[in-house]
Design an enzyme around this catalytic site. Sequence first.
Site, PDB file in Angstrom:
ATOM      1  N   PHE A  59     -63.216  21.147   0.502  1.00  0.00           N
ATOM      2  CA  PHE A  59     -63.964  21.523  -0.685  1.00  0.00           C
ATOM      3  C   PHE A  59     -64.849  20.358  -1.103  1.00  0.00           C
ATOM      4  CE2 PHE A  59     -63.876  24.944  -4.012  1.00  0.00           C
ATOM      5  CZ  PHE A  59     -63.638  25.991  -3.143  1.00  0.00           C
ATOM      6  N   GLN A  75     -70.952  22.935 -16.134  1.00  0.00           N
ATOM      7  CA  GLN A  75     -71.109  22.944 -14.678  1.00  0.00           C
ATOM      8  C   GLN A  75     -72.017  24.066 -14.200  1.00  0.00           C
ATOM      9  OE1 GLN A  75     -67.627  23.454 -11.742  1.00  0.00           O
ATOM     10  NE2 GLN A  75     -68.540  21.447 -11.342  1.00  0.00           N
ATOM     11  N   HIS A 125     -72.906  25.920 -10.909  1.00  0.00           N
ATOM     12  CA  HIS A 125     -72.415  26.100  -9.540  1.00  0.00           C
ATOM     13  C   HIS A 125     -73.635  26.284  -8.644  1.00  0.00           C
ATOM     14  CE1 HIS A 125     -70.410  27.662  -6.014  1.00  0.00           C
ATOM     15  NE2 HIS A 125     -69.231  27.411  -6.563  1.00  0.00           N
ATOM     16  N   LEU A 157     -70.878  34.722  -8.174  1.00  0.00           N
ATOM     17  CA  LEU A 157     -70.412  33.531  -7.460  1.00  0.00           C
ATOM     18  C   LEU A 157     -70.309  33.764  -5.954  1.00  0.00           C
ATOM     19  CD1 LEU A 157     -69.115  30.672  -7.597  1.00  0.00           C
ATOM     20  CD2 LEU A 157     -66.912  31.813  -7.890  1.00  0.00           C
ATOM     21  N   GLU A 210     -67.806  28.093  -2.921  1.00  0.00           N
ATOM     22  CA  GLU A 210     -67.909  26.821  -2.213  1.00  0.00           C
ATOM     23  C   GLU A 210     -67.098  26.863  -0.915  1.00  0.00           C
ATOM     24  OE1 GLU A 210     -67.850  23.563  -4.964  1.00  0.00           O
ATOM     25  OE2 GLU A 210     -66.565  22.394  -3.658  1.00  0.00           O
ATOM     26  N   ARG A 242     -70.668  19.425  -6.965  1.00  0.00           N
ATOM     27  CA  ARG A 242     -71.511  20.496  -7.501  1.00  0.00           C
ATOM     28  C   ARG A 242     -72.692  19.992  -8.316  1.00  0.00           C
ATOM     29  NH1 ARG A 242     -66.712  24.841  -9.140  1.00  0.00           N
ATOM     30  NH2 ARG A 242     -66.226  25.347  -6.964  1.00  0.00           N
ATOM     31  N   HIS A 254     -71.441  27.933 -14.614  1.00  0.00           N
ATOM     32  CA  HIS A 254     -70.190  28.380 -14.010  1.00  0.00           C
ATOM     33  C   HIS A 254     -68.967  28.008 -14.828  1.00  0.00           C
ATOM     34  CE1 HIS A 254     -67.366  29.463 -10.902  1.00  0.00           C
ATOM     35  NE2 HIS A 254     -66.980  28.233 -10.677  1.00  0.00           N
ATOM     36  N   ARG A 274     -66.646  18.462 -12.758  1.00  0.00           N
ATOM     37  CA  ARG A 274     -65.396  18.939 -12.175  1.00  0.00           C
ATOM     38  C   ARG A 274     -65.539  19.163 -10.677  1.00  0.00           C
ATOM     39  NH1 ARG A 274     -63.195  23.859 -10.702  1.00  0.00           N
ATOM     40  NH2 ARG A 274     -64.946  25.116 -11.467  1.00  0.00           N
TER      41      ARG A 274
END
Lengths: 252, 595
Positions: B126, B240, B242, B252, B255, B295, B363, B398
């Site tokens: 990730f 955030q 995304h 979405l 990721e 991100r 996001h 994050r």
Amino acid sequence: MNRGNRQIDILISRYDPERDDQPRTERYTVPYAHDSSVLDALLYIKDHLDGSLSFRWSCRMAICGSCGKMINGVPSLSCKTFLRDYAPGPLYIEALHHFPVIKDLVVDQAGFFDKLPESRPWLIRDQERALADGPHRQSPRQRARFASTSACINCLLCYAACPQYGMKPDFAGPALLALVERYNADSRDQGKAERMPMINAEDGVWSCTLVGNCSAVCPKDVDPAAAINRNKLESAKDYFLRFLKIGSGGAE
Amino acid sequence: MTRFDHRPSLESTRHDVVIVGGGGAGLSAAIAIAEQHPDLSIALVSKVVPMRSHTVAAEGGAAGVVSASDGLDLHFRDTVAGGEWLCDQAAVDHFVARCADEMVRLEHWGCPWSRGADGSPAVRNFGGMSTARTWFAADKTGFHILHTLFQTSLRFPGIQRFDEYFVHDLLVDDGRCRGVVAIDIASGGFHALQAGAVIMATGGAGRVYRQNTNAGILTGDGLGLALRHGVALRDMEFVQFHPTTLPGSGLLITEGCRGEGAYLTNRHGYRYLQDYGLGPEVSEPAPKTMELGPRDRLSQAFWHEQQAGRTVDTPNGPAVHLELMHLGRRKIAERLPFISELAKTFVGVDPARAPIPVCPSVHYTMGGIATDITTATAMPGLYACGECASVGIHGANRLGSNSLAELLVFGREAGLNAASFVLDHAGQGEGTALAAQARDSAARASAWLARPAGGLRLAELREQMTTAMQDGVGIYRDAERMVAACETLENLSQSLDRISLDDRGRCFNTEWLSAIELGFTLDVARCIAHAALNRKESRGAHQRLDEYTQRDDDQFLRHSLAKLAPGQPPQIHYQAVNITRLAPGERRYGAEQTP
């Protein structure tokens, strides 16, 4: 969002218990683009034409299970159904069949949720495993055995499609029986015996008459009809084994 | 018969703990209490049936250190550096030490984690993580976590659910939180739930922006409730974006695609991330490199590509291409089946044959209700966990897969600590004042239904708010546009009481609920905009184009705290960051990365 320049008429079955004795139908004209969903249309109506229209929705991406409606008579997720497929219209939207209507497109789902605990939809072990023992081993092949039944989003389209549930609201119904099969088929589970009474009961698998509408409308390819069939096999085996035990004087 | 003047019903019940929100955090809290304290009564109150909560839409996975080559210290460093040192390091240490246990606990409850050939749970790469440590259930991890938690919760008779109850106020007596007041959505009647402690687990506020990945329910209710009762929101300017979502809808695209090896390319087919300090270009996924950058950096890179005219035009705005074709149909079917379904359904793309157009969307709310490491807020008896909370682990950015882990770890923590609080303070204060409070609150909420017709339209105010946020407090910010956003939001806030509703009934009146939600959302938006304007530096997801383009540790290695007083703009204060062992340094990715 791109609202588009085409228009379509939508007929909606409305019902407000505070003012209506009977459902009434209202017509709305909404703009749409190639990628506009039925949910987009409902939101447009709510925002711009009539704020009193009530419906459930949330994720917009066919995973939360909130937005099921009857669309031209077919139970469908409104976020995953597109206006372009109904041109030139009009299309007709009603609350999901086979459930009492609370208001407009909102139904009372107690017929499903109240039965949920009876199916014991959790992992049952003879002895609970300690955290320190780490995860169970489960091969990808074992996991695949419940991959489709664990994909159910509880949208209840299958209940709206099931003629048996329409006639017998006590019938456990497709999603619940698929869920039972999901846990029974999980290599980590030891609770099948606890779930058999619910499966065997009059309102369990034997109420299903194999119409198969449930699998046809499922937006997640859960295939409840196949799951119910596997349950019927288990139920028959269970019955037969008990019969053998009684026959050999082995009844408890 | 008149419909407007009948007195609304007001029921009242008592519980030990009231949990607001039935997503991953709320359910984790409820189960933890039910397991440890079977005698305590737990009310789980949610405006939707729990499995509709937005945890359901999380896709990629949840972080938890398991492999022999990984370590808690690495997860700690990735998280703190990823958050550009604005993380509470004690909270991060507490967090990383507990993640894997929570994943195992879920496994014991039946969560269908994807497996390796040997039958043990698999992990994937990730963004911003220095090794593969993200547990996943194909690309429907949140869905499986939520359903596992919900179904497991059915085992416990101590958990009493109040499904489709909308909490519109807190009950507070002598500075202590003593319960909530809710609308029973189906009937429109009121229900006061008195309690020894209250846990907020209401999720984020992504609906503050026009283009977001969030469900319609993410209106910041819990944050708004805390604000109105004097509890501060922390680090709200860190929103955030995304980097890979569908243009227009913002849906979405996980990721996890990039974790499995997907490429991001611009209109020339060029993997542009190598131009943004994330190279070298690698063909196989490599930690912290290229598409596995964090991100904030990826969303910022998109912005630059757009400015340079290298994005692709779609009917819903500019995009870049997420290429999965080289992964092959079989891997996509096994690891990314939901992405395949989403791409086909919503943009008509089969990702095994063609790239998915993607762009950044709002996001995740990285700030939230300020809590300490035990999830306690400044108000005794009020706890917060999950996305609505700021326990301090995300800082300025994050890392993907830390939020699912967070709601399990700190959901449990909130449950156990709230239960201890109740047991320690048993019998104190029988709230006679609470009934009066509940009646007043119900009357205020009911006033919406009696407003004269012909006023402003709810949706128009909402659209002005989301446009102001999208334009003024986006990926890159400057003072001029933030000031404009702040002014618009203050005006909208003044206009709230000029809204008229079409629906004056009580039964399942979602327009009424939307109006109350908009009040919460606007307050949250004001806090975001003011906290952003006040942070005169660039850090993580807060990037400025005016004279404050650099990080400024001397002035701003501090958390912001936003508070609201009636009739005034939000007040922003600052709080020291708890730095226990990793001194502030430079964030490095790609070839430059340091463990």
